[in-house]
Design an enzyme around this catalytic site. Structure first.
Site, PDB file in Angstrom:
ATOM      1  N   PHE A 153      28.090  23.672 -27.798  1.00 43.85           N
ATOM      2  CA  PHE A 153      28.132  23.801 -29.251  1.00 43.85           C
ATOM      3  C   PHE A 153      27.047  24.800 -29.665  1.00 43.85           C
ATOM      4  O   PHE A 153      25.902  24.690 -29.232  1.00 43.85           O
ATOM      5  CB  PHE A 153      27.887  22.434 -29.888  1.00 43.85           C
ATOM      6  CG  PHE A 153      28.117  22.412 -31.368  1.00 43.85           C
ATOM      7  CD1 PHE A 153      29.393  22.300 -31.886  1.00 43.85           C
ATOM      8  CD2 PHE A 153      27.055  22.504 -32.249  1.00 43.85           C
ATOM      9  CE1 PHE A 153      29.608  22.278 -33.255  1.00 43.85           C
ATOM     10  CE2 PHE A 153      27.264  22.481 -33.621  1.00 43.85           C
ATOM     11  CZ  PHE A 153      28.544  22.368 -34.134  1.00 43.85           C
ATOM     12  N   ARG A 187      42.168  20.808 -32.756  1.00 43.91           N
ATOM     13  CA  ARG A 187      41.514  19.596 -32.233  1.00 43.91           C
ATOM     14  C   ARG A 187      42.058  18.363 -32.945  1.00 43.91           C
ATOM     15  O   ARG A 187      42.209  18.355 -34.168  1.00 43.91           O
ATOM     16  CB  ARG A 187      40.006  19.626 -32.478  1.00 43.91           C
ATOM     17  CG  ARG A 187      39.229  20.562 -31.625  1.00 43.91           C
ATOM     18  CD  ARG A 187      37.734  20.247 -31.680  1.00 43.91           C
ATOM     19  NE  ARG A 187      37.218  20.142 -33.051  1.00 43.91           N
ATOM     20  CZ  ARG A 187      35.940  19.926 -33.341  1.00 43.91           C
ATOM     21  NH1 ARG A 187      35.052  19.756 -32.373  1.00 43.91           N
ATOM     22  NH2 ARG A 187      35.530  19.846 -34.594  1.00 43.91           N
ATOM     23  N   TYR A 226      27.375  11.045 -37.942  1.00 47.09           N
ATOM     24  CA  TYR A 226      28.471  11.262 -38.906  1.00 47.09           C
ATOM     25  C   TYR A 226      29.815  11.526 -38.242  1.00 47.09           C
ATOM     26  O   TYR A 226      30.808  11.710 -38.932  1.00 47.09           O
ATOM     27  CB  TYR A 226      28.128  12.385 -39.894  1.00 47.09           C
ATOM     28  CG  TYR A 226      27.773  13.727 -39.287  1.00 47.09           C
ATOM     29  CD1 TYR A 226      28.749  14.573 -38.785  1.00 47.09           C
ATOM     30  CD2 TYR A 226      26.454  14.148 -39.229  1.00 47.09           C
ATOM     31  CE1 TYR A 226      28.418  15.797 -38.235  1.00 47.09           C
ATOM     32  CE2 TYR A 226      26.099  15.374 -38.683  1.00 47.09           C
ATOM     33  CZ  TYR A 226      27.091  16.198 -38.183  1.00 47.09           C
ATOM     34  OH  TYR A 226      26.747  17.400 -37.630  1.00 47.09           O
ATOM     35  N   LYS A 227      29.868  11.568 -36.906  1.00 45.91           N
ATOM     36  CA  LYS A 227      31.145  11.788 -36.222  1.00 45.91           C
ATOM     37  C   LYS A 227      31.754  10.418 -35.893  1.00 45.91           C
ATOM     38  O   LYS A 227      32.187   9.713 -36.784  1.00 45.91           O
ATOM     39  CB  LYS A 227      30.918  12.686 -35.009  1.00 45.91           C
ATOM     40  CG  LYS A 227      30.496  14.098 -35.463  1.00 45.91           C
ATOM     41  CD  LYS A 227      30.145  15.054 -34.338  1.00 45.91           C
ATOM     42  CE  LYS A 227      29.799  16.426 -34.921  1.00 45.91           C
ATOM     43  NZ  LYS A 227      29.224  17.339 -33.937  1.00 45.91           N
ATOM     44  N   ASP A 240      23.134  16.124 -25.327  1.00 44.29           N
ATOM     45  CA  ASP A 240      23.596  16.094 -26.707  1.00 44.29           C
ATOM     46  C   ASP A 240      24.849  15.212 -26.724  1.00 44.29           C
ATOM     47  O   ASP A 240      25.848  15.521 -26.076  1.00 44.29           O
ATOM     48  CB  ASP A 240      23.910  17.513 -27.197  1.00 44.29           C
ATOM     49  CG  ASP A 240      24.284  17.545 -28.680  1.00 44.29           C
ATOM     50  OD1 ASP A 240      24.867  16.569 -29.174  1.00 44.29           O
ATOM     51  OD2 ASP A 240      23.996  18.574 -29.326  1.00 44.29           O
TER      52      ASP A 240
HETATM   53  C1  LIG Z   1      28.405  18.422 -34.330  1.00 43.08           C
HETATM   54  C2  LIG Z   1      27.403  18.829 -33.296  1.00 43.08           C
HETATM   55  C3  LIG Z   1      26.067  19.096 -33.664  1.00 43.08           C
HETATM   56  C4  LIG Z   1      25.681  19.115 -35.110  1.00 43.08           C
HETATM   57  O1  LIG Z   1      24.331  19.369 -35.341  1.00 43.08           O
HETATM   58  P1  LIG Z   1      23.778  19.257 -36.827  1.00 43.08           P
HETATM   59  O2  LIG Z   1      22.340  19.523 -36.699  1.00 43.08           O
HETATM   60  O3  LIG Z   1      24.114  17.873 -37.314  1.00 43.08           O
HETATM   61  O4  LIG Z   1      24.491  20.263 -37.667  1.00 43.08           O
HETATM   62  C5  LIG Z   1      25.159  19.339 -32.651  1.00 43.08           C
HETATM   63  N1  LIG Z   1      25.541  19.379 -31.351  1.00 43.08           N
HETATM   64  C6  LIG Z   1      26.820  19.156 -30.987  1.00 43.08           C
HETATM   65  C7  LIG Z   1      27.191  19.186 -29.544  1.00 43.08           C
HETATM   66  C8  LIG Z   1      27.785  18.892 -31.947  1.00 43.08           C
HETATM   67  O5  LIG Z   1      29.048  18.697 -31.592  1.00 43.08           O
END
Ligand SMILES: *Cc1c(COP(=O)(O)O)cnc(C)c1O
Length: 416
Positions: free
Chosen positions: A129, A375, A226-227, A201
């Site tokens: 990501f 997705r 939030y996911k 992560d």
């Molecule tokens: C969604 C996601 C993030 C989001 O990071 P934010 O700081 O909340 O914007 C980080 N890492 C991964 C792998 C994600 O999928």
């Protein structure tokens, strides 16, 4: 499951089916995007009202003590801990995943620097990501101590990327685009054998797949609430540090909430012992409070059951796409091997963006990621097998009728 009736029968047998009523989903929407923004727990509205009108409105500043605001990052961390497979006092819910990446990366680099200063490489993967890669780049540029980033890709397998120059391996457990999942225990062991520390992560893993961070030998982890944890848009993230590393170093975002005695108002910094030193400053309490509503639903479900249903739903989705959308140029990019798959399924289509816009217009909400990737998040807490059937029927119809082939669907929005 060969018919929609088979799916309905499976839904009637589903031990998680009753949890759907704890989410407020709009009528006429099939929500297959819980991997990006989880659905709203019904309890969140009343809780938000309570926080705003009672705790803030009536309690005012007294609520830092009387409503438990001050302890909320640690209390929610303890509540989340079983889903991560770690002790309750090793987790906090605070700040964003990106900021937490900065903190744990700084800590991991500093620990390595004190023992093996010749290690100056951070390994991640090209497909990670983007925020992970951007935060690493920012750290390297900020430190100016000769660190560099080495990316695993088709031409550089993980085994070859690791070596005696590597300080830290930073990977996503479940890939945001493909849904591919690493074997955490095997990868952590491989990294440790090469002398590297491992940061995971868990953005697309927490609440989606069973986790055993401690048993699997991870060193640090961060992730979103939030996911799959349904904490609300932009709700604070979590951060876990293995006990043996917690007091080895203080992270550089050393705000007063990470101080041993924040209200001593000392002119000198002294880090708190334990995970509290990974906090920074005052928390967004209204948003943080919502995290608990999502956790309270997740904790009612047996995680092994969640995983079993997630795999069954994604198997069904893949099978139905294969049999009912065979005439269309869809390519599955998610591994079919259960052990290598998270909880979303991704398909490539040459007109992926327009196809997704057409699906959303028909009430099937998934999302789109470059390049050409559709997705579909399969969230066992609020989706069932008939939903999967209906989703594939909408996809089939949109493709069969070329409903996506309209200017309105081809124009890109700001957030995709
Ligand atoms: C969604 C996601 C993030 C989001 O990071 P934010 O700081 O909340 O914007 C980080 N890492 C991964 C792998 C994600 O999928």
């Amino acid at each position: 499951m060969k018919t929609r009736d088979d799916c309905l029968a499976a839904d009637r047998q589903d031990p998680l089916a009753h949890l759907k009523s704890q989410f407020a989903l709009p009528q006429g929407v099939l929500y297959l995007d819980g991997n990006s923004l989880g659905a709203q727990p019904v309890a969140a509205l009343a809780r938000a009202q309570e926080v705003v009108s009672q705790e803030w409105g009536q309690g005012l500043i007294r609520s830092w003590n009387t409503a438990g605001w001050f302890d909320l990052p640690a209390r929610l961390g303890a509540k989340l801990a079983p889903l991560l497979g770690v002790p309750g006092d090793d987790v906090v819910v605070t700040d964003s995943t990106s900021l937490n990446l900065f903190k744990v990366l700084a800590a991991a680099l500093r620990i390595q620097d004190s023992q093996a200063p010749e290690r100056r490489v951070i390994v991640s993967e090209r497909d990670n990501f983007p925020t992970v890669l951007y935060m690493i780049e920012g750290m390297i540029d900020f430190l100016k101590q000769g660190y560099s980033l080495r990316l695993v890709d088709e031409s550089l397998p993980l085994q070859e990327a690791l070596g005696d120059d590597v300080a830290v391996l930073l990977l996503s457990h479940v890939n945001y685009r493909s849904g591919a999942m690493y074997d955490m225990a095997a990868v952590s062991a491989m990294a440790h054998a090469q002398g590297a520390l491992v940061i995971w992560d868990l953005a697309h893993a927490a609440g989606a797949v069973p986790l055993a961070l401690q048993a699997d030998g991870a060193d640090f982890a961060v992730g979103c609430t939030y996911k799959y944890l349904n904490g609300g848009p932009g709700s604070p993230a979590f951060l876990w540090v293995a006990g043996q590393h917690q007091n080895a170093f203080w992270q550089p975002l050393s705000g007063w909430w990470s101080h041993a005695q924040p209200f001593a108002m000392s002119d000198r910094y002294a880090p708190a012992q334990g995970i509290r030193r990974y906090l920074c400053g005052t928390q967004p309490i209204t948003s943080l409070a919502m995290v608990e509503c999502g956790l309270d639903v997740a904790l009612q479900a047996d995680m092994a059951e969640v995983r079993r249903k997630s795999l069954a739903m994604s198997d069904l989705f893949i099978e139905l796409v294969r049999t009912r959308c065979a005439a269309h140029p869809l390519t599955l990019i998610t591994p079919e091997d259960h052990a290598a798959r998270g909880s979303h399924v991704s398909l490539r289509h040459p007109q992926g963006y327009a196809v997704m816009q057409a699906l959303i217009a028909r009430g099937l909400i998934g999302d789109y990621r470059e390049p050409e990737v559709l997705r579909f998040g399969l969230t066992p807490l609020y989706l069932g097998y008939a939903d999967v059937w209906d989703a594939v029927e909408i996809l089939r119809d949109v493709l069969d009728t070329r409903a996506w082939d309209r200017p309105a669907f081809l124009a890109r929005a700001q957030v995709t």
